[in-house]
Design a protein around this motif. Structure first.
Motif, PDB file in Angstrom:
ATOM      1  N   LEU A 149      -0.152  -3.632 -10.655  1.00 58.14           N
ATOM      2  CA  LEU A 149       0.959  -3.263  -9.774  1.00 58.14           C
ATOM      3  C   LEU A 149       2.000  -2.400 -10.474  1.00 58.14           C
ATOM      4  O   LEU A 149       2.718  -1.640  -9.810  1.00 58.14           O
ATOM      5  CB  LEU A 149       1.627  -4.517  -9.199  1.00 58.14           C
ATOM      6  CG  LEU A 149       0.763  -5.449  -8.349  1.00 58.14           C
ATOM      7  CD1 LEU A 149       1.627  -6.506  -7.682  1.00 58.14           C
ATOM      8  CD2 LEU A 149      -0.044  -4.679  -7.301  1.00 58.14           C
ATOM      9  N   LEU A 153      -1.555   3.978  -9.594  1.00 58.49           N
ATOM     10  CA  LEU A 153      -2.483   3.423  -8.615  1.00 58.49           C
ATOM     11  C   LEU A 153      -3.941   3.633  -9.015  1.00 58.49           C
ATOM     12  O   LEU A 153      -4.353   4.771  -9.282  1.00 58.49           O
ATOM     13  CB  LEU A 153      -2.266   4.097  -7.258  1.00 58.49           C
ATOM     14  CG  LEU A 153      -1.168   3.551  -6.348  1.00 58.49           C
ATOM     15  CD1 LEU A 153      -0.940   4.510  -5.189  1.00 58.49           C
ATOM     16  CD2 LEU A 153      -1.529   2.161  -5.831  1.00 58.49           C
ATOM     17  N   ARG A 215      -4.273  -7.893   3.950  1.00 60.20           N
ATOM     18  CA  ARG A 215      -3.342  -7.302   2.988  1.00 60.20           C
ATOM     19  C   ARG A 215      -2.186  -8.261   2.717  1.00 60.20           C
ATOM     20  O   ARG A 215      -1.755  -8.430   1.568  1.00 60.20           O
ATOM     21  CB  ARG A 215      -2.846  -5.953   3.505  1.00 60.20           C
ATOM     22  CG  ARG A 215      -3.968  -4.930   3.662  1.00 60.20           C
ATOM     23  CD  ARG A 215      -3.459  -3.535   3.918  1.00 60.20           C
ATOM     24  NE  ARG A 215      -2.787  -3.376   5.187  1.00 60.20           N
ATOM     25  CZ  ARG A 215      -3.390  -3.132   6.342  1.00 60.20           C
ATOM     26  NH1 ARG A 215      -4.727  -3.054   6.379  1.00 60.20           N
ATOM     27  NH2 ARG A 215      -2.701  -2.970   7.461  1.00 60.20           N
ATOM     28  N   TYR A 219      -1.340 -10.141  -1.110  1.00 61.17           N
ATOM     29  CA  TYR A 219      -0.078 -10.135  -1.840  1.00 61.17           C
ATOM     30  C   TYR A 219       0.481 -11.549  -2.020  1.00 61.17           C
ATOM     31  O   TYR A 219       1.220 -11.808  -2.983  1.00 61.17           O
ATOM     32  CB  TYR A 219       0.941  -9.239  -1.147  1.00 61.17           C
ATOM     33  CG  TYR A 219       0.670  -7.766  -1.374  1.00 61.17           C
ATOM     34  CD1 TYR A 219       0.933  -7.170  -2.599  1.00 61.17           C
ATOM     35  CD2 TYR A 219       0.127  -6.970  -0.366  1.00 61.17           C
ATOM     36  CE1 TYR A 219       0.670  -5.827  -2.822  1.00 61.17           C
ATOM     37  CE2 TYR A 219      -0.139  -5.621  -0.579  1.00 61.17           C
ATOM     38  CZ  TYR A 219       0.136  -5.060  -1.800  1.00 61.17           C
ATOM     39  OH  TYR A 219      -0.133  -3.730  -2.024  1.00 61.17           O
ATOM     40  N   PRO A 473      -3.360  -2.313  -2.534  1.00 57.66           N
ATOM     41  CA  PRO A 473      -2.815  -1.904  -3.839  1.00 57.66           C
ATOM     42  C   PRO A 473      -3.722  -0.925  -4.588  1.00 57.66           C
ATOM     43  O   PRO A 473      -3.955  -1.062  -5.792  1.00 57.66           O
ATOM     44  CB  PRO A 473      -2.696  -3.239  -4.587  1.00 57.66           C
ATOM     45  CG  PRO A 473      -3.805  -4.069  -4.036  1.00 57.66           C
ATOM     46  CD  PRO A 473      -3.906  -3.681  -2.579  1.00 57.66           C
ATOM     47  N   ARG A 500       2.392  -0.963  -2.557  1.00 55.85           N
ATOM     48  CA  ARG A 500       2.626  -2.123  -3.435  1.00 55.85           C
ATOM     49  C   ARG A 500       4.066  -2.616  -3.322  1.00 55.85           C
ATOM     50  O   ARG A 500       4.597  -3.269  -4.228  1.00 55.85           O
ATOM     51  CB  ARG A 500       2.253  -1.812  -4.890  1.00 55.85           C
ATOM     52  CG  ARG A 500       0.811  -1.356  -5.037  1.00 55.85           C
ATOM     53  CD  ARG A 500       0.432  -1.061  -6.461  1.00 55.85           C
ATOM     54  NE  ARG A 500       1.061   0.143  -6.993  1.00 55.85           N
ATOM     55  CZ  ARG A 500       0.742   0.714  -8.145  1.00 55.85           C
ATOM     56  NH1 ARG A 500      -0.224   0.184  -8.890  1.00 55.85           N
ATOM     57  NH2 ARG A 500       1.363   1.790  -8.563  1.00 55.85           N
ATOM     58  N   SER A 505       9.968  -8.095  -5.669  1.00 55.36           N
ATOM     59  CA  SER A 505       9.067  -7.793  -6.786  1.00 55.36           C
ATOM     60  C   SER A 505       9.655  -6.826  -7.792  1.00 55.36           C
ATOM     61  O   SER A 505       9.308  -6.880  -8.968  1.00 55.36           O
ATOM     62  CB  SER A 505       7.751  -7.215  -6.258  1.00 55.36           C
ATOM     63  OG  SER A 505       7.942  -5.897  -5.768  1.00 55.36           O
TER      64      SER A 505
END
Length: 522
Positions: A149, A153, A215, A219, A473, A500, A505
């Motif tokens: 992350l 990418l 998705r 996460y 991601p 992402r 985060s």
């Protein structure tokens, strides 16, 4: 911000002092860049804040976002943050009535205890063993995906090779998560507990062909490389206060009460027009990092607007004089409420609630889950409240899309709150209302926020806590190297709507800072 500062040219202007904007500002300032952060509100933190919502009551609640999983330790270390999290001893408790008696599933407290809880509920070890295999698989995926992350990418195939488990890849990335849930688990309650991680802030069915639910699930199970969701010590505001301090100490200028209203750029240099109590002004920048939604970015740059994805949650904050007693007297309320307390979240209940909401009706049995921050971290309460046994409760409701509130937000909010609490009361040995504290004006300490309230308070488009649908991601068409790039070479998206993004985060802030430093030769 002084008049001299207002007319300066900066290496980077960050629009928005939410946690991602502060992460970006701190990284860039520590790299020697001149940085200005423009924030329209009179405070920093965005949705990751702590506040005292109840008049005259010394309870500092994480008002919007409240748990931490996706924040990499790398960011905490790199920025020297004075910030800690504390693990919850219990993962979850889900009450249910079986054969005319109140019971439930308590997950946590050690392997032996969890196995026994599954056996009491289902009559065998089958579901527990399936649970262990399934979360063993997601744990291995988490170990391999989470470190990516904060890297450029990977391509889809690179990520697939990194995971190196074709069954896991098919389960999480190709088939609707409902397939895995139904293939692996037989008990309706266990199925529901697994599925909830696919539905937090995401309005989707278990078999939605868009895989939005997959998705969301991904996460929720990869955070920290373990999938654990921890309590921020001191509340969520402790994180953003530490980030603001780190940014300022590194030299960044943070101007609250300054709202960016336009970005003009030729791809090499930019001007940001902002509004404050002193009127309108312009500041120049080599790079602009936008910690706002993709919709807000389009408005600032004059680009074609992107379609928002509506939010679908009810957020309720409460302060209690005491925890309520449970109908299931085999479990201590202090344990049941210390993890995630699931309400009306059986698998079929979730499917019914989604179908009703999709048809334009409030769910008759609204699903939700509750968290008690103060059991794990009592520092958010004043000493007198702790001594008297007060506790906080945060409730997060599912399957309540913004469209349901458009006819009359206030009355629908009241109706939904009443029916949601009724679902909780069905599992309590005393009404929750009897346990609610009151504020200095004698009002019950409870507040509820619909998607429309969140849109109004925080400018979340459609009340979507992720700003838009979560993205895989890995690289896709036009995602760029870091997933933060836009149509303008020197304008980057560092909010939750970046690839992402979502959750507390700091990842989009980190990645936008890295992209900026790369573009300038570092």
């Amino acid at each position: 911000m002084t008049a001299h500062e207002a007319h300066r040219s900066y290496d980077a202007v960050v629009v928005g002092a939410g946690h991602n904007g502060l992460v970006a500002a701190a990284y860039l300032a520590r790299a020697g860049r001149s940085v200005l952060v423009l924030e329209r509100l009179d405070r920093t933190g965005g949705a990751a804040v702590s506040s005292r919502p109840f008049a005259g009551v010394d309870a500092r609640l994480s008002r919007y976002s409240y748990l931490v999983s996706l924040l990499p330790k790398k960011i905490v270390r790199d920025l020297g943050l004075d910030f800690r999290v504390r693990a919850r001893t219990i993962s979850s408790y889900t009450p249910v009535e079986r054969s005319g008696r109140a019971t439930g599933l308590l997950v946590g407290g050690g392997e032996k205890r969890t196995r026994e809880a599954f056996a009491r509920l289902t009559g065998s070890d089958r579901e527990y063993e399936a649970w262990q295999r399934f979360y063993g698989m997601t744990g291995r995926v988490a170990e391999r995906v989470f470190p990516t992350l904060t890297e450029p990418l990977p391509t889809r195939e690179e990520l697939r090779r990194r995971i190196d488990d074709e069954e896991a890849w098919r389960t999480l990335f190709e088939d609707p998560i409902g397939v895995a849930v139904e293939d692996r688990f037989a008990d309706d309650l266990v199925r529901g507990v697994v599925l909830t991680d696919a539905l937090i802030g995401t309005f989707a069915d278990a078999h939605d062909p868009s895989l939005a639910q997959n998705r969301c699930f991904l996460y929720h199970v990869i955070g920290g490389g373990t999938g654990a969701w921890d309590v921020p010590v001191g509340g969520m505001g402790a994180l953003t206060d530490a980030l603001a301090t780190a940014a300022r100490e590194a030299g960044a200028v943070i101007a609250t009460g300054h709202e960016a209203v336009r970005i003009d750029t030729d791809g090499r240099a930019a001007e940001v027009t902002y509004r404050s109590a002193d009127g309108e002004a312009v500041v120049a920048a080599r790079h602009v990092l936008v910690n706002a939604s993709p919709q807000a970015l389009a408005e600032l740059t004059g680009d074609a607007p992107t379609a928002p994805a509506e939010g679908a949650q009810l957020k309720v904050n409460m302060l209690l004089k005491r925890l309520p007693r449970l109908r299931d007297d085999s479990v201590d309320p202090r344990e049941a409420f210390s993890g995630t307390f699931h309400i009306a979240e059986g698998y079929e209940q979730l499917a019914t609630a989604h179908a009703q909401a999709a048809a334009g009706r409030l769910p008759t049995a609204p699903p939700s889950e509750i968290y008690c921050h103060s059991l794990t971290d009592p520092t958010i309460l004043g000493a007198d409240l702790v001594e008297q046994g007060y506790q906080t409760l945060t409730l997060f409701g599912l399957h309540t899309p913004a469209r349901l509130f458009e006819r009359d937000n206030d009355s629908v909010r009241e109706e939904l709150l009443k029916s949601t609490l009724a679902q909780l009361d069905a599992h309590l040995a005393e009404p929750l209302a009897d346990c609610l504290a009151v504020d200095a004006d004698g009002r019950p300490c409870i507040e509820a926020k619909t998607p429309l309230d969140l849109e109004r308070d925080l400018r979340l488009p459609g009340g979507n806590i992720f700003h838009r649908a979560l993205a895989w991601p890995h690289a896709q068409e036009d995602t760029g190297r870091w997933g933060v790039e836009t149509a303008h070479d020197n304008v980057l998206l560092c909010g939750a709507g970046a690839v992402r993004g979502g959750g507390v985060s700091g990842v989009p802030g980190h990645n936008a800072a890295m992209a900026t430093l790369e573009a300038t030769g570092e």
